[in-house]
Each structure stands twice: as C-alpha cells, then as structure tokens.
Design a protein around this motif. Sequence first.
Motif, PDB file in Angstrom:
ATOM      1  N   LEU A  79      10.182  13.487  11.456  1.00 39.72           N
ATOM      2  CA  LEU A  79       8.783  13.499  11.023  1.00 39.72           C
ATOM      3  C   LEU A  79       8.638  12.881   9.634  1.00 39.72           C
ATOM      4  O   LEU A  79       7.729  12.066   9.397  1.00 39.72           O
ATOM      5  CB  LEU A  79       8.261  14.936  11.025  1.00 39.72           C
ATOM      6  N   LEU A  80       9.507  13.262   8.706  1.00 39.52           N
ATOM      7  CA  LEU A  80       9.475  12.685   7.363  1.00 39.52           C
ATOM      8  C   LEU A  80       9.683  11.174   7.398  1.00 39.52           C
ATOM      9  O   LEU A  80       9.000  10.419   6.688  1.00 39.52           O
ATOM     10  CB  LEU A  80      10.543  13.339   6.488  1.00 39.52           C
ATOM     11  N   THR A  81      10.604  10.728   8.239  1.00 36.85           N
ATOM     12  CA  THR A  81      10.896   9.294   8.321  1.00 36.85           C
ATOM     13  C   THR A  81       9.700   8.517   8.851  1.00 36.85           C
ATOM     14  O   THR A  81       9.325   7.474   8.291  1.00 36.85           O
ATOM     15  CB  THR A  81      12.117   9.066   9.234  1.00 36.85           C
ATOM     16  N   ILE A  82       9.085   9.021   9.916  1.00 35.12           N
ATOM     17  CA  ILE A  82       7.966   8.298  10.531  1.00 35.12           C
ATOM     18  C   ILE A  82       6.774   8.232   9.569  1.00 35.12           C
ATOM     19  O   ILE A  82       6.203   7.148   9.331  1.00 35.12           O
ATOM     20  CB  ILE A  82       7.570   8.972  11.853  1.00 35.12           C
ATOM     21  N   ILE A  83       6.382   9.386   8.998  1.00 35.46           N
ATOM     22  CA  ILE A  83       5.208   9.407   8.120  1.00 35.46           C
ATOM     23  C   ILE A  83       5.471   8.548   6.883  1.00 35.46           C
ATOM     24  O   ILE A  83       4.596   7.758   6.456  1.00 35.46           O
ATOM     25  CB  ILE A  83       4.861  10.848   7.719  1.00 35.46           C
ATOM     26  N   SER A  84       6.644   8.661   6.299  1.00 35.10           N
ATOM     27  CA  SER A  84       6.945   7.898   5.086  1.00 35.10           C
ATOM     28  C   SER A  84       6.952   6.402   5.361  1.00 35.10           C
ATOM     29  O   SER A  84       6.426   5.615   4.560  1.00 35.10           O
ATOM     30  CB  SER A  84       8.301   8.329   4.519  1.00 35.10           C
ATOM     31  N   MET A  85       7.507   5.977   6.488  1.00 39.54           N
ATOM     32  CA  MET A  85       7.564   4.548   6.784  1.00 39.54           C
ATOM     33  C   MET A  85       6.185   3.987   7.086  1.00 39.54           C
ATOM     34  O   MET A  85       5.859   2.869   6.668  1.00 39.54           O
ATOM     35  CB  MET A  85       8.505   4.299   7.958  1.00 39.54           C
ATOM     36  N   VAL A  86       5.355   4.741   7.799  1.00 36.54           N
ATOM     37  CA  VAL A  86       4.002   4.253   8.097  1.00 36.54           C
ATOM     38  C   VAL A  86       3.195   4.100   6.808  1.00 36.54           C
ATOM     39  O   VAL A  86       2.577   3.055   6.549  1.00 36.54           O
ATOM     40  CB  VAL A  86       3.296   5.206   9.076  1.00 36.54           C
ATOM     41  N   LEU A  87       3.206   5.147   5.970  1.00 40.12           N
ATOM     42  CA  LEU A  87       2.430   5.090   4.728  1.00 40.12           C
ATOM     43  C   LEU A  87       2.986   4.045   3.773  1.00 40.12           C
ATOM     44  O   LEU A  87       2.225   3.309   3.124  1.00 40.12           O
ATOM     45  CB  LEU A  87       2.426   6.475   4.057  1.00 40.12           C
ATOM     46  N   SER A  88       4.305   3.959   3.661  1.00 44.77           N
ATOM     47  CA  SER A  88       4.898   2.994   2.731  1.00 44.77           C
ATOM     48  C   SER A  88       4.674   1.557   3.203  1.00 44.77           C
ATOM     49  O   SER A  88       4.524   0.646   2.370  1.00 44.77           O
ATOM     50  CB  SER A  88       6.393   3.260   2.564  1.00 44.77           C
ATOM     51  N   THR A  89       4.628   1.335   4.512  1.00 48.62           N
ATOM     52  CA  THR A  89       4.364  -0.010   5.012  1.00 48.62           C
ATOM     53  C   THR A  89       2.939  -0.443   4.689  1.00 48.62           C
ATOM     54  O   THR A  89       2.695  -1.580   4.260  1.00 48.62           O
ATOM     55  CB  THR A  89       4.609  -0.069   6.530  1.00 48.62           C
ATOM     56  N   ILE A  90       1.988   0.475   4.882  1.00 47.42           N
ATOM     57  CA  ILE A  90       0.593   0.156   4.541  1.00 47.42           C
ATOM     58  C   ILE A  90       0.461  -0.120   3.051  1.00 47.42           C
ATOM     59  O   ILE A  90      -0.159  -1.119   2.631  1.00 47.42           O
ATOM     60  CB  ILE A  90      -0.333   1.311   4.971  1.00 47.42           C
ATOM     61  N   LEU A  91       1.037   0.766   2.227  1.00 53.89           N
ATOM     62  CA  LEU A  91       0.988   0.556   0.783  1.00 53.89           C
ATOM     63  C   LEU A  91       1.741  -0.707   0.379  1.00 53.89           C
ATOM     64  O   LEU A  91       1.315  -1.435  -0.532  1.00 53.89           O
ATOM     65  CB  LEU A  91       1.576   1.773   0.070  1.00 53.89           C
ATOM     66  N   GLY A  92       2.855  -1.014   1.071  1.00 55.07           N
ATOM     67  CA  GLY A  92       3.612  -2.226   0.763  1.00 55.07           C
ATOM     68  C   GLY A  92       2.823  -3.490   1.061  1.00 55.07           C
ATOM     69  O   GLY A  92       2.910  -4.472   0.314  1.00 55.07           O
ATOM     70  N   ILE A  93       2.044  -3.485   2.149  1.00 52.89           N
ATOM     71  CA  ILE A  93       1.213  -4.656   2.465  1.00 52.89           C
ATOM     72  C   ILE A  93       0.167  -4.868   1.382  1.00 52.89           C
ATOM     73  O   ILE A  93      -0.083  -6.001   0.926  1.00 52.89           O
ATOM     74  CB  ILE A  93       0.547  -4.475   3.844  1.00 52.89           C
ATOM     75  N   VAL A  94      -0.456  -3.765   0.928  1.00 53.95           N
ATOM     76  CA  VAL A  94      -1.457  -3.874  -0.149  1.00 53.95           C
ATOM     77  C   VAL A  94      -0.813  -4.418  -1.413  1.00 53.95           C
ATOM     78  O   VAL A  94      -1.352  -5.317  -2.087  1.00 53.95           O
ATOM     79  CB  VAL A  94      -2.112  -2.500  -0.399  1.00 53.95           C
ATOM     80  N   LEU A  95       0.353  -3.902  -1.777  1.00 57.06           N
ATOM     81  CA  LEU A  95       1.038  -4.368  -2.988  1.00 57.06           C
ATOM     82  C   LEU A  95       1.460  -5.834  -2.852  1.00 57.06           C
ATOM     83  O   LEU A  95       1.388  -6.597  -3.828  1.00 57.06           O
ATOM     84  CB  LEU A  95       2.258  -3.492  -3.260  1.00 57.06           C
ATOM     85  N   ALA A  96       1.896  -6.231  -1.656  1.00 61.81           N
ATOM     86  CA  ALA A  96       2.288  -7.625  -1.455  1.00 61.81           C
ATOM     87  C   ALA A  96       1.099  -8.560  -1.614  1.00 61.81           C
ATOM     88  O   ALA A  96       1.216  -9.640  -2.220  1.00 61.81           O
ATOM     89  CB  ALA A  96       2.919  -7.786  -0.071  1.00 61.81           C
ATOM     90  N   LEU A  97      -0.047  -8.167  -1.071  1.00 59.90           N
ATOM     91  CA  LEU A  97      -1.251  -8.984  -1.234  1.00 59.90           C
ATOM     92  C   LEU A  97      -1.675  -9.051  -2.702  1.00 59.90           C
ATOM     93  O   LEU A  97      -2.149 -10.088  -3.174  1.00 59.90           O
ATOM     94  CB  LEU A  97      -2.387  -8.424  -0.379  1.00 59.90           C
TER      95      LEU A  97
END
Length: 326
Positions: free
Chosen positions: A91-109
């Motif tokens: 559960l920790l892995t899934i939630i962290s990866m989903v949220l970090s991917t969304i935040l990572g896309i924003v930071l990359a843009l």
Amino acid sequence: MPLHKTLEQPIPPRPATVTAAGAHAAAFTESHDVVAVPLRHPWRWVLAAVLVLAFAWLATSLWNNPNVDHATIREFMFSPQIIRGAGLTILLTIISMVLSTILGIVLALMRLSDNPVLNAMAWIYVWVFRGTPLLVQIVFWGYLGLLYKQISLGIPFTDFHIFAVDTNTLIPAFVAGLIALTTNEAAYSAEIVRAGMMSVDPGQKEAAYSLGMTPLFTLIKVELPQAMRVIIPPMGNETISMLKNTALLSLIAVLEMYTVAEHISAQNLRQVELLVVVSCWYLALTSILSIPQYYLERHYGRGSRTLGPTPIGRVVSLFHRVMSTR
C-alpha cells in the motif's frame, strides 16, 4: 534485312567449350566452399560450471547451517503478522509512487518552463530532496512535532487562526512515512520525466500546435506517449527501490513488513530467520513488480525496435515443438 526479322532470329546456343568451362568452374567453387566453423569458448563453460558449483555450495552451506532454525522460517513465512506487514508495504509503495509520479510530472514541466521563477523553484526542490538522505527525511517528518507543536491555518504574519491541530495528531507515523517517501521520490521522478520529455523531437510539439492542439492536449496525447519509452525503465527501477525503501520506516514505527519482523525477532531472538522470511517476501514482491514493467516496456517500445517473443510465448512455442515431435 528488315529490322523486325533480325530481332526475330533465335539466339545461337553457347559453344560447348564455354558451357563445359562454366560447369567446371561451378563444380570447383562448390567443392571448395568455405565452411564457417564457430569459434569455441571452452573457458566460458568452465567459468559457468565454477559459478554454478560455488552457488550450489553456498546455498547448501546456508541451508544446512546448524544455527538456522528452519522451523521458525516455516512458522513465520505466511504468518498473519507478516502478511499484514506485506500488505502495508504494498500500500505504501503504490500510494507513494502514484503521488510522486504526479508531483514529478509537475516538477519536470516547471524545470522545462521558460518562467525563471518556476524553473528555479523546481531546481531547488530537486536539489534539496536528492541531496539529503532519505533516512534523514524520514526522521524529519516523523518528528515534525518537535519543530511545530501545532499546524494552524490563518492569516500570515498575524495571530488570527481559523483552526489549529496538534502536529502528531494530524501527521501520525503512517502519514509521515508516506510524505517522506513521496517527496523524496518526486525529485527523482522529476528528472526521469524531464529526460523523457527532452528525448521527444521538438518538431512533434510544433506539428501538434499547427494542428490546433492545446498545450495540455499536446502533452497528454503527443509528448508523454513518446516519452514513455524512455521513462518506463527507470521508473520501474524506482518502483522496486521504493518497495525496499519502505523498510526504513521502521525508524518511526510504521508497521510495515520489516518493522513487524523486527518486533517478532525481538521476542523470540531469531533475527536471522526473520531476515530470511522478509528477504523471501521482498524477492517475491519485486519479481511480481517486474512483470508489468516488462510488458509496459514492450508496449511503448514497439516502434523503436524489433520485439522478440515474450517468456510466455517462448514456453508455448517450446510446448508446441515438443508436442509436434511426438
């Protein structure tokens, strides 16, 4: 003589001497063909045999070690406590990866933006969270209550507060661990997504704009699908690393799998056996996570390379060959 009659004349046969010479040359070439013999590598097989024997010796030594209690391993391999800990780890892995991917896309843009403020803020974020150890960040979020007793919402630079909540109540151990894993992984995801976006030909964006596509539609339908070929492999590795990094949350008493194993080993003093149990679980979970990564890489790499058969396809092909020989 008329031209059409000249063209209609049959072509005379070749002299017998020429035909015989050609046949002799063909026979000579056929009898003197170079037979390619593959180069032998006997030392490779010797090295492979040595490695197999060394691995077998090590595995046998560990399995027959009198200091390892196999009954304890069998007892706790599928115990309810370990299974609940494994569920929380997933559960920790899934939630962290989903949220970090969304935040990572924003930071990359933001990093790719022409706005210097957005670019600088994203760069500082990546610099801070990549430059400090994850262990330190976990401890920081876990003991945030020592820095801020309360978290309040109100008008800045005044004493007016709409509400105030105790920090430890608002951010318990699970939430603190989730924040730590997400914010740390977002820095790495941002750089992975940025590299994938930069691998896309700029002409793709210009062509999309010329067709009247909006920037958001271009990002979702044109740029990201092409960037996924570069993004998927490192993001798959980051997902596996995230699964293993959840073990660090034992510092703030999050009851994930490794923390549960520590609590059990503290009671029965069987540290090695419990380490074997959690290692088997981590190996199983990382192997399962590798399956969707493999098929995602195949899906987004279809236009860039020739795809061979999948492992399942190889097994099916081997089965058909075996059945056909009967």
